[in-house]
Design a protein around this motif. Structure first.
Motif, PDB file in Angstrom:
ATOM      1  N   UNK A 262     -40.733  76.596-114.169  1.00 43.85           N
ATOM      2  CA  UNK A 262     -39.531  75.745-114.139  1.00 43.85           C
ATOM      3  C   UNK A 262     -38.857  75.834-112.766  1.00 43.85           C
ATOM      4  N   UNK A 263     -38.867  77.028-112.167  1.00 44.87           N
ATOM      5  CA  UNK A 263     -38.327  77.170-110.810  1.00 44.87           C
ATOM      6  C   UNK A 263     -39.121  76.313-109.822  1.00 44.87           C
ATOM      7  N   UNK A 264     -40.445  76.334-109.934  1.00 45.61           N
ATOM      8  CA  UNK A 264     -41.293  75.546-109.032  1.00 45.61           C
ATOM      9  C   UNK A 264     -41.040  74.046-109.193  1.00 45.61           C
ATOM     10  N   UNK A 265     -40.935  73.601-110.450  1.00 43.63           N
ATOM     11  CA  UNK A 265     -40.728  72.167-110.735  1.00 43.63           C
ATOM     12  C   UNK A 265     -39.371  71.699-110.204  1.00 43.63           C
ATOM     13  N   UNK A 266     -38.307  72.438-110.535  1.00 44.48           N
ATOM     14  CA  UNK A 266     -36.960  72.023-110.118  1.00 44.48           C
ATOM     15  C   UNK A 266     -36.805  72.056-108.596  1.00 44.48           C
ATOM     16  N   UNK A 267     -37.419  73.057-107.950  1.00 45.41           N
ATOM     17  CA  UNK A 267     -37.366  73.120-106.482  1.00 45.41           C
ATOM     18  C   UNK A 267     -38.104  71.938-105.861  1.00 45.41           C
ATOM     19  N   UNK A 307     -30.222  74.024-116.503  1.00 39.74           N
ATOM     20  CA  UNK A 307     -29.430  75.026-115.777  1.00 39.74           C
ATOM     21  C   UNK A 307     -29.902  75.136-114.328  1.00 39.74           C
ATOM     22  N   UNK A 308     -31.220  75.189-114.129  1.00 40.25           N
ATOM     23  CA  UNK A 308     -31.772  75.353-112.775  1.00 40.25           C
ATOM     24  C   UNK A 308     -31.565  74.102-111.926  1.00 40.25           C
ATOM     25  N   UNK A 309     -31.792  72.925-112.518  1.00 36.55           N
ATOM     26  CA  UNK A 309     -31.643  71.685-111.740  1.00 36.55           C
ATOM     27  C   UNK A 309     -30.179  71.463-111.376  1.00 36.55           C
ATOM     28  N   UNK A 310     -29.266  71.953-112.202  1.00 38.65           N
ATOM     29  CA  UNK A 310     -27.830  71.794-111.939  1.00 38.65           C
ATOM     30  C   UNK A 310     -27.406  72.555-110.693  1.00 38.65           C
ATOM     31  N   UNK A 311     -27.773  73.846-110.627  1.00 40.21           N
ATOM     32  CA  UNK A 311     -27.300  74.632-109.480  1.00 40.21           C
ATOM     33  C   UNK A 311     -28.070  74.283-108.205  1.00 40.21           C
ATOM     34  N   UNK A 312     -29.337  73.881-108.336  1.00 39.37           N
ATOM     35  CA  UNK A 312     -30.107  73.513-107.140  1.00 39.37           C
ATOM     36  C   UNK A 312     -29.642  72.170-106.576  1.00 39.37           C
ATOM     37  N   UNK A 316     -28.028  71.547-102.724  1.00 36.95           N
ATOM     38  CA  UNK A 316     -28.517  70.545-101.774  1.00 36.95           C
ATOM     39  C   UNK A 316     -27.545  69.371-101.600  1.00 36.95           C
ATOM     40  N   UNK A 317     -26.439  69.390-102.340  1.00 33.81           N
ATOM     41  CA  UNK A 317     -25.455  68.296-102.232  1.00 33.81           C
ATOM     42  C   UNK A 317     -25.905  67.033-102.938  1.00 33.81           C
ATOM     43  N   UNK A 318     -26.767  67.179-103.940  1.00 32.71           N
ATOM     44  CA  UNK A 318     -27.283  66.027-104.695  1.00 32.71           C
ATOM     45  C   UNK A 318     -26.418  65.827-105.945  1.00 32.71           C
ATOM     46  N   UNK A 319     -26.066  64.594-106.221  1.00 34.89           N
ATOM     47  CA  UNK A 319     -25.287  64.299-107.422  1.00 34.89           C
ATOM     48  C   UNK A 319     -26.150  64.415-108.674  1.00 34.89           C
TER      49      UNK A 319
END
Length: 375
Positions: A262-267, A307-312, A316-319
């Motif tokens: 999940x970390x790899x995908x969201x990154x 949770x991971x996509x929210x903080x990442x 990166x300043x992405x909405x």
């Protein structure tokens, strides 16, 4: 923003005993606080503040609970706060009613006060435990937030929150829709598909071995069953303990495989630098109630993905836009906008009865999410 830094620590045997003592103390005080709150509630009393309970514990340390002085005072303070905060969240409707921590089931962890946490080159000072070696360097001369020491059935870790600056990235003009599912973990509107890691040979073989070990444990318990009166008593042998430790490590490995994926995908998603990401507000608790899908839903870890996509995205300043739970992303045609009300779960290809477009169901949903409320 604050990001967590988690590093492995290498305690000596004496230090490990102290760590376990701290874990047991934190669990005891947490349960003590919950019991106090429940008893007070049954007697018609109001919520007891954490300050009152801490004062009571200070008096008990002088008589009944002298052994609490052997560990850091901040561990007991934070355990009381955690229990009281859990009740406050329950009263506000933000969480379920807090449960008592069980030694065999609860995650071993305790709090270390920020003012007492000292760091030097690949070493960390834990209060009343001593200097412990780490595998990575914890940032020095920064403000630490909520340090916690944890154990994952194999290794000890310390995690601290550290304030970092958001990345100043130049974003594209792409609105990226992400459809989460069971066939594939995520289908993106830019055509990228992230497969379901639970369908790989590595995970399947590991789950198969885990089932075998669990059956083996069950058979050994049946062999060691003793009848006493009207009840049965199960005797745990050394062999059963060894097998149970093996299953714990297998559970740990499965968790780490899924977490890493999940970390790899969201990154990978945030590094495409869209100006906004749109995901669905999935009713995971409702999906788990379906007995045919519950196991598959649990293994996909949708809440962790969010949770991971929210903080990442924030880093990166992405909405990040969370689409309405009842938004018909799968039933809506991405070409003409008509809604196909009779679409079933087994229909993996979307065929529009109005414009005749034929498209993959999940890709169609991701396209609709990418256009969510843009008009």
């Amino acid at each position: 923003m604050i990001l967590a830094k988690k590093v492995r620590i290498y305690p000596t045997k004496e230090q490990e005993q102290k760590l376990w003592q701290s874990v047991g103390t934190a669990r005891f005080i947490y349960n003590y606080t919950l019991a106090k709150q429940e008893e007070n509630y049954k007697n018609g009393g109001k919520f007891i503040s954490d300050g009152i309970i801490r004062k009571e514990l200070t008096q008990l340390k002088k008589s009944e609970l002298i052994w609490l002085n052997e560990v850091s005072n901040n561990i007991t303070k934070q355990a009381v706060k955690d229990a009281c905060n859990a009740y406050k969240r329950f009263f506000k409707g933000l969480a379920k009613k807090p449960k008592f921590k069980i030694r065999k089931k609860s995650k071993p962890s305790f709090y270390n006060d920020t003012s007492k946490l000292k760091v030097k080159e690949k070493k960390v000072l834990i209060e009343k435990v001593g200097w412990i070696k780490t595998n990575e360097q914890i940032p020095i001369d920064v403000k630490y937030n909520n340090p916690r020491v944890t154990y994952d059935n194999k290794y000890w870790y310390i995690s601290v929150g550290v304030e970092v600056d958001k990345k100043q990235e130049e974003l594209t003009d792409i609105s990226l829709g992400i459809d989460l599912g069971l066939k594939d973990l995520a289908v993106c509107s830019d055509g990228k598909v992230f497969k379901n890691i639970n369908k790989t040979k590595e995970v399947k073989n590991l789950e198969k071995r885990l089932k075998q070990k669990q059956r083996q444990i069950s058979r050994k318990y049946e062999i060691n069953k003793i009848k006493k009166g009207g009840s049965c008593q199960f005797i745990k042998t050394k062999n059963i303990e060894k097998l149970e430790n093996t299953t714990k490590l297998m559970h740990r490995k499965l968790t780490n495989i899924r977490d890493n994926y999940i970390h790899q995908v969201t990154t990978s998603i945030v590094k495409t630098k869209p100006y906004r990401i749109v995901i669905e507000d999935l009713n995971v608790s409702g999906m788990i109630k379906n007995k045919h899908l519950s196991d598959s839903v649990r293994k996909q870890c949708f809440n962790k993905f969010r949770q991971y996509i929210t903080y990442k995205a924030e880093l990166y300043g992405i909405g990040l836009v969370i689409a309405d739970r009842f938004y018909p992303s799968s039933k809506t045609c991405s070409e003409c906008g008509s809604i196909k009300k009779d679409l079933k779960l087994k229909d993996r290809v979307y065929r529009c009865p109005h414009c005749g477009v034929v498209i993959d169901r999940d890709y169609n949903a991701s396209l609709n999410l990418s256009m969510y409320k843009l008009a």
